[in-house]
Design an enzyme around this catalytic site. Structure first.
Site, PDB file in Angstrom:
ATOM      1  N   ALA A  57      -3.691   8.217  -3.612  1.00 43.77           N
ATOM      2  CA  ALA A  57      -3.823   7.848  -2.197  1.00 43.77           C
ATOM      3  C   ALA A  57      -4.684   8.830  -1.409  1.00 43.77           C
ATOM      4  CB  ALA A  57      -2.435   7.762  -1.576  1.00 43.77           C
ATOM      5  N   ARG A  94       5.211   8.930 -13.467  1.00 45.39           N
ATOM      6  CA  ARG A  94       4.796   7.840 -12.578  1.00 45.39           C
ATOM      7  C   ARG A  94       3.261   7.789 -12.573  1.00 45.39           C
ATOM      8  NH1 ARG A  94       5.774   9.088  -6.616  1.00 45.39           N
ATOM      9  NH2 ARG A  94       7.957   8.743  -7.117  1.00 45.39           N
ATOM     10  N   ASP A 117       6.026  14.163  -6.364  1.00 46.41           N
ATOM     11  CA  ASP A 117       4.850  13.377  -5.989  1.00 46.41           C
ATOM     12  C   ASP A 117       3.571  14.152  -6.302  1.00 46.41           C
ATOM     13  OD1 ASP A 117       6.399  11.337  -4.971  1.00 46.41           O
ATOM     14  OD2 ASP A 117       6.047  11.813  -2.869  1.00 46.41           O
TER      15      ASP A 117
HETATM   16  C1  LIG Z   1       6.191   3.914  -5.943  1.00 43.32           C
HETATM   17  C2  LIG Z   1       4.872   4.516  -5.551  1.00 43.32           C
HETATM   18  C3  LIG Z   1       4.752   5.879  -5.526  1.00 43.32           C
HETATM   19  C4  LIG Z   1       3.520   6.455  -5.198  1.00 43.32           C
HETATM   20  N1  LIG Z   1       3.380   7.818  -5.271  1.00 43.32           N
HETATM   21  C5  LIG Z   1       2.164   8.365  -5.060  1.00 43.32           C
HETATM   22  C6  LIG Z   1       1.946   9.752  -5.270  1.00 43.32           C
HETATM   23  O1  LIG Z   1       2.847  10.517  -5.643  1.00 43.32           O
HETATM   24  N2  LIG Z   1       0.693  10.236  -5.034  1.00 43.32           N
HETATM   25  C7  LIG Z   1      -0.336   9.421  -4.626  1.00 43.32           C
HETATM   26  O2  LIG Z   1      -1.452   9.919  -4.463  1.00 43.32           O
HETATM   27  N3  LIG Z   1      -0.147   8.111  -4.410  1.00 43.32           N
HETATM   28  C8  LIG Z   1       1.068   7.566  -4.616  1.00 43.32           C
HETATM   29  N4  LIG Z   1       1.245   6.224  -4.429  1.00 43.32           N
HETATM   30  C9  LIG Z   1       0.201   5.416  -3.735  1.00 43.32           C
HETATM   31  C10 LIG Z   1      -0.816   4.870  -4.703  1.00 43.32           C
HETATM   32  O3  LIG Z   1      -1.592   5.920  -5.232  1.00 43.32           O
HETATM   33  C11 LIG Z   1      -1.764   3.852  -4.007  1.00 43.32           C
HETATM   34  O4  LIG Z   1      -2.419   4.473  -2.946  1.00 43.32           O
HETATM   35  C12 LIG Z   1      -1.054   2.623  -3.479  1.00 43.32           C
HETATM   36  O5  LIG Z   1       0.021   2.248  -4.292  1.00 43.32           O
HETATM   37  C13 LIG Z   1      -2.024   1.435  -3.427  1.00 43.32           C
HETATM   38  O6  LIG Z   1      -2.527   1.174  -4.696  1.00 43.32           O
HETATM   39  P1  LIG Z   1      -2.138  -0.121  -5.598  1.00 43.32           P
HETATM   40  O7  LIG Z   1      -1.949   0.366  -6.975  1.00 43.32           O
HETATM   41  O8  LIG Z   1      -0.986  -0.811  -5.001  1.00 43.32           O
HETATM   42  O9  LIG Z   1      -3.451  -0.990  -5.633  1.00 43.32           O
HETATM   43  P2  LIG Z   1      -4.364  -1.603  -4.490  1.00 43.32           P
HETATM   44  O10 LIG Z   1      -5.572  -2.103  -5.200  1.00 43.32           O
HETATM   45  O11 LIG Z   1      -4.558  -0.632  -3.365  1.00 43.32           O
HETATM   46  O12 LIG Z   1      -3.513  -2.808  -3.950  1.00 43.32           O
HETATM   47  C14 LIG Z   1      -3.211  -3.947  -4.728  1.00 43.32           C
HETATM   48  C15 LIG Z   1      -2.555  -4.981  -3.832  1.00 43.32           C
HETATM   49  O13 LIG Z   1      -1.320  -4.477  -3.326  1.00 43.32           O
HETATM   50  C16 LIG Z   1      -1.117  -4.842  -1.970  1.00 43.32           C
HETATM   51  N5  LIG Z   1      -1.150  -3.624  -1.125  1.00 43.32           N
HETATM   52  C17 LIG Z   1      -1.571  -2.389  -1.510  1.00 43.32           C
HETATM   53  N6  LIG Z   1      -1.414  -1.505  -0.490  1.00 43.32           N
HETATM   54  C18 LIG Z   1      -0.915  -2.194   0.543  1.00 43.32           C
HETATM   55  C19 LIG Z   1      -0.529  -1.848   1.860  1.00 43.32           C
HETATM   56  N7  LIG Z   1      -0.640  -0.597   2.317  1.00 43.32           N
HETATM   57  N8  LIG Z   1      -0.047  -2.816   2.673  1.00 43.32           N
HETATM   58  C20 LIG Z   1       0.102  -4.082   2.218  1.00 43.32           C
HETATM   59  N9  LIG Z   1      -0.249  -4.489   0.964  1.00 43.32           N
HETATM   60  C21 LIG Z   1      -0.747  -3.563   0.146  1.00 43.32           C
HETATM   61  C22 LIG Z   1      -2.246  -5.768  -1.655  1.00 43.32           C
HETATM   62  O14 LIG Z   1      -1.840  -7.093  -1.968  1.00 43.32           O
HETATM   63  C23 LIG Z   1      -3.348  -5.328  -2.582  1.00 43.32           C
HETATM   64  O15 LIG Z   1      -4.301  -6.324  -2.837  1.00 43.32           O
HETATM   65  C24 LIG Z   1       2.436   5.623  -4.814  1.00 43.32           C
HETATM   66  C25 LIG Z   1       2.564   4.245  -4.856  1.00 43.32           C
HETATM   67  C26 LIG Z   1       3.751   3.673  -5.241  1.00 43.32           C
HETATM   68  C27 LIG Z   1       3.840   2.186  -5.332  1.00 43.32           C
END
Ligand SMILES: Cc1cc2nc3c(=O)[nH]c(=O)nc-3n(C[C@H](O)[C@H](O)[C@H](O)COP(=O)(O)OP(=O)(O)OC[C@H]3O[C@@H](n4cnc5c(N)ncnc54)[C@H](O)[C@@H]3O)c2cc1C
Length: 308
Positions: A189, A184, A134
């Site tokens: 986050a 990935r 990660d």
């Molecule tokens: C498989 C996976 C691995 C990840 N690994 C890492 C990592 O190693 N390091 C890191 O910094 N981040 C990681 N993340 C988190 C990522 O960086 C984002 O913070 C998170 O995925 C939200 O971004 P988004 O791309 O979904 O877009 P966003 O614009 O945040 O969300 C798009 C849509 O997704 C839905 N959604 C998003 N978040 C939520 C929620 N919490 N609850 C309900 N609905 C929601 C909503 O419908 C929203 O409108 C990971 C995410 C995924 C999916």
């Protein structure tokens, strides 16, 4: 703004006490976390596999402060991989593991983390699957990429993560895609300063699209981690344009978020992997999920009010 404030405040012991002690918290944790134990993780993995979904398991915890704890986290992964292997769930990478380098000792010295990650990679290879490191806060990015590059000599399928919010993201994608790495791509986050990160949502999304293009045109294996419908659509179009078949990249989403969309993508024949966290140390993970979606935070705050 709200997101940055919540992430910054999350280190406060008072906020931690408020969130972990609130009756509303349990239901939210249960919707995002598979359970506290390895058997919980295996049970959820079994169900997701039966539904045609791939899995990446994350043993919750980060920023480990002592060697014994770093070893204990490593032991958890080794044991879990043994159980996944014994049940055949890890075969051909169907269920893999995601590891936070700070949980296995990154800030105790890169030698400690590298040794522990090497142990996890060996257990994963034995079970027939892979490991993805990660991406965490900015201070961890460069040492994590260096450890991954070193360990890839023995474990070429060791994956890593690029956070599109970072200004260095596109250059990292070019370097990694050129080496054929499993990458990935996520938005990121963590709350990082302007100097190293795009802070406006629009700029992060544009950076994600640029990185996506680089990875899909490269020779590696892209893992597109997002719930964003527009970016998912762009991924599909790019796969078509670059001639990538469904086995040459995958979508990834978090456990409990957009499950219907996860099933829809899997039903189209795409590789769809669900990131499944488990374990008792869920506080930091929960705060990041609350912070990235104002609606979740509002729901949580309303339930606090109701329970007063
Ligand atoms: C498989 C996976 C691995 C990840 N690994 C890492 C990592 O190693 N390091 C890191 O910094 N981040 C990681 N993340 C988190 C990522 O960086 C984002 O913070 C998170 O995925 C939200 O971004 P988004 O791309 O979904 O877009 P966003 O614009 O945040 O969300 C798009 C849509 O997704 C839905 N959604 C998003 N978040 C939520 C929620 N919490 N609850 C309900 N609905 C929601 C909503 O419908 C929203 O409108 C990971 C995410 C995924 C999916």
């Amino acid at each position: 703004m709200l997101r940055r404030t919540l992430l910054a405040a999350s280190a406060s012991p008072r906020l931690r006490q408020l969130i972990t002690g609130a009756p509303a918290t349990r239901a939210i944790v249960d919707s995002y976390v598979a359970g506290e134990t390895a058997p919980d993780a295996v049970r959820v993995t079994r169900a997701l596999r039966a539904a045609g979904l791939l899995v990446s398991l994350d043993y919750l915890g980060e920023d480990t402060k002592d060697q014994a704890q770093a070893t204990a986290v490593t032991d958890q992964y080794v044991q879990l991989l043994g159980e996944l292997g014994a049940e055949g769930l890890a075969r051909a990478g169907a269920a893999e593991v995601s590891v936070k380098p700070t949980a296995v000792g990154l800030f105790l010295g890169t030698g400690t983390a590298a040794g522990n990650i090497a142990r996890i990679c060996a257990a994963a290879a034995e079970a027939g699957t892979t490991v993805t490191l990660d991406a965490e806060e900015y201070a961890a990015i460069e040492p994590t990429l260096q450890i991954a590059a070193k360990l890839r000599a023995e474990h070429p399928d060791l994956g890593c993560v690029v956070q599109a919010c970072l200004r260095r993201a596109e250059a990292d994608c070019r370097a990694l895609a050129g080496h054929g790495v499993r990458v990935r791509l996520c938005k990121g986050a963590y709350s990082e300063p302007e100097a190293v990160a795009f802070t406006a949502r629009r700029d992060v999304d544009r950076s994600y699209a640029r990185c996506l293009r680089v990875l899909m045109n490269g020779s590696g294996y892209p893992m597109l981690a997002t719930h964003d419908p527009r970016l998912i659509q762009i991924t599909g179009s790019l796969a078509h344009l670059t001639g990538r078949g469904p086995d040459s990249f995958e979508y990834q989403m978090l456990y409990g978020i957009r499950p219907a969309e996860q099933r829809r993508l899997a039903n189209t024949g795409a590789r769809m992997r669900v990131y499944v966290p488990y374990g008792g140390d869920w506080y930091a993970y929960l705060v990041r999920r609350l912070a990235e979606r104002p609606a979740n935070l509002a729901f949580f705050l309303r339930s606090l009010g109701r329970n007063k």
